[in-house]
Design an enzyme around this catalytic site. Structure first.
Site, PDB file in Angstrom:
ATOM      1  N   CYS A  27     -22.393  15.140  34.458  1.00 52.85           N
ATOM      2  CA  CYS A  27     -21.923  16.461  34.087  1.00 52.85           C
ATOM      3  C   CYS A  27     -20.734  16.765  34.977  1.00 52.85           C
ATOM      4  CB  CYS A  27     -22.932  17.643  34.518  1.00 52.85           C
ATOM      5  SG  CYS A  27     -22.818  19.079  33.723  1.00 52.85           S
ATOM      6  N   HIS A  83     -28.659  15.790  32.861  1.00 55.91           N
ATOM      7  CA  HIS A  83     -29.256  16.037  33.958  1.00 55.91           C
ATOM      8  C   HIS A  83     -30.763  15.522  33.825  1.00 55.91           C
ATOM      9  CE1 HIS A  83     -26.154  18.442  35.893  1.00 55.91           C
ATOM     10  NE2 HIS A  83     -25.780  19.107  34.734  1.00 55.91           N
TER      11      HIS A  83
HETATM   12  N1  GLN Z   1     -19.430  23.343  36.277  1.00 53.46           N
HETATM   13  C1  GLN Z   1     -19.421  22.428  35.106  1.00 53.46           C
HETATM   14  C2  GLN Z   1     -19.632  23.220  33.794  1.00 53.46           C
HETATM   15  O1  GLN Z   1     -20.417  24.292  33.777  1.00 53.46           O
HETATM   16  C3  GLN Z   1     -20.568  21.491  35.290  1.00 53.46           C
HETATM   17  C4  GLN Z   1     -21.801  21.913  35.370  1.00 53.46           C
HETATM   18  C5  GLN Z   1     -22.923  20.943  35.734  1.00 53.46           C
HETATM   19  O2  GLN Z   1     -22.649  19.834  36.603  1.00 53.46           O
HETATM   20  N2  GLN Z   1     -24.152  21.167  35.393  1.00 53.46           N
HETATM   21  O3  GLN Z   1     -19.387  22.642  32.807  1.00 53.46           O
END
Ligand code: GLN
Length: 260
Positions: free
Chosen positions: A113, A213
């Site tokens: 992510c 995740h």
């Molecule tokens: N902040 C980034 C987004 O919102 C990555 C989010 C994350 O790592 N879950 O796309």
């Protein structure tokens, strides 16, 4: 045989239990009698000095004196927009150089992510903050108003084993791949990279990037073993990991695929 893993920015990029991927990779190596070391390299672990990039100032595990070139596999977890912004200064002071060099040298990366977005050219957050990122992989990300949240699944490309991965996504970023890089897989259910082109993640040289995740690896053992084999192959040449008794992992996988 032994793999040295570097866990980058664990004190900042650590959403949704992503560090569980490290434990999964370490265990699946040790269950096969293979050695695995893990160093946590946080902010300040790599600093550019007048004489060039000085690496190994004590990281979280005091990995003093170790250059990043000694690592075989790098892991970067996910993070919120402001956490990614925190890292910009540290990336500019040497870590980005080291990461680009490691990617060019064929080292294996698993990026989740926010950590995945960071490997690209830039991330323009939903608030309009433009984060100039590492540029190690030809992709970019633009934040959207509506977050993409939920259980999702995708099929890995053949070069990554072709198995189905079940995971959980939560991101506002929409990621777009450059023409020269392949997606990690194709979306079966859920959003993936941008909810439009049916792609999920990226597979470029030995970089595996995904929005997944969870941690993603424990319930997707074939994906975990593919990442490990990639790193072992780069270090030792052809490597086939012997099969493990994955009854529990596969039961969790089936449940995760159905949960979607
Ligand atoms: N902040 C980034 C987004 O919102 C990555 C989010 C994350 O790592 N879950 O796309």
């Amino acid at each position: 045989m032994k793999l040295c893993i570097a866990h980058l920015y664990p004190e900042v990029l650590n959403l949704y239990g992503d560090r569980g991927n490290i434990r999964c990779m370490k265990k699946r190596l040790e269950w096969r009698g293979l050695e695995c070391t893990v160093d946590e390299l946080g902010i300040g672990a790599v600093r550019r000095s007048a004489a060039g990039v000085k690496t190994g100032t004590p990281g979280l595990t005091g990995a003093a004196g170790r250059s990043l070139s000694q690592y075989d596999l790098f892991f970067i977890g996910g993070g919120q927009d402001f956490e990614q912004e925190i890292l910009l200064e540290d990336l500019r002071h040497g870590m980005a150089d080291e990461i680009r060099a490691a990617v060019a040298d064929g080292k294996t990366f698993l990026c989740i992510c926010g950590g995945y977005q960071m490997m690209g050219h830039y991330y323009e957050t939903a608030r309009g903050v433009r984060c100039g990122f590492i540029g190690a992989v030809d992709l970019y990300t633009v934040g959207g108003e509506k977050r993409q949240i939920g259980n999702y699944s995708f099929r890995l490309g053949e070069e990554s084993g072709g198995s189905i991965v079940a995971g959980f996504e939560n991101h506002s970023g929409r990621t777009y791949l450059g023409s020269g890089v392949k997606p990690l897989g194709t979306v079966l259910h859920g959003s993936g990279n941008n909810g439009k082109d049916g792609t999920e993640g990226v597979r470029d040289r030995n970089v595996f990037g995904t929005y997944s995740h969870g941690p993603v690896l424990p319930a997707n053992p074939a994906f975990c073993d593919k990442v490990l084999e990639t790193a072992l192959y780069r270090k030792y040449g052809k490597c086939e990991l012997e099969p493990l008794d994955d009854r529990f992992e596969l039961a969790a996988h089936e449940k995760a695929v159905k949960r979607r």
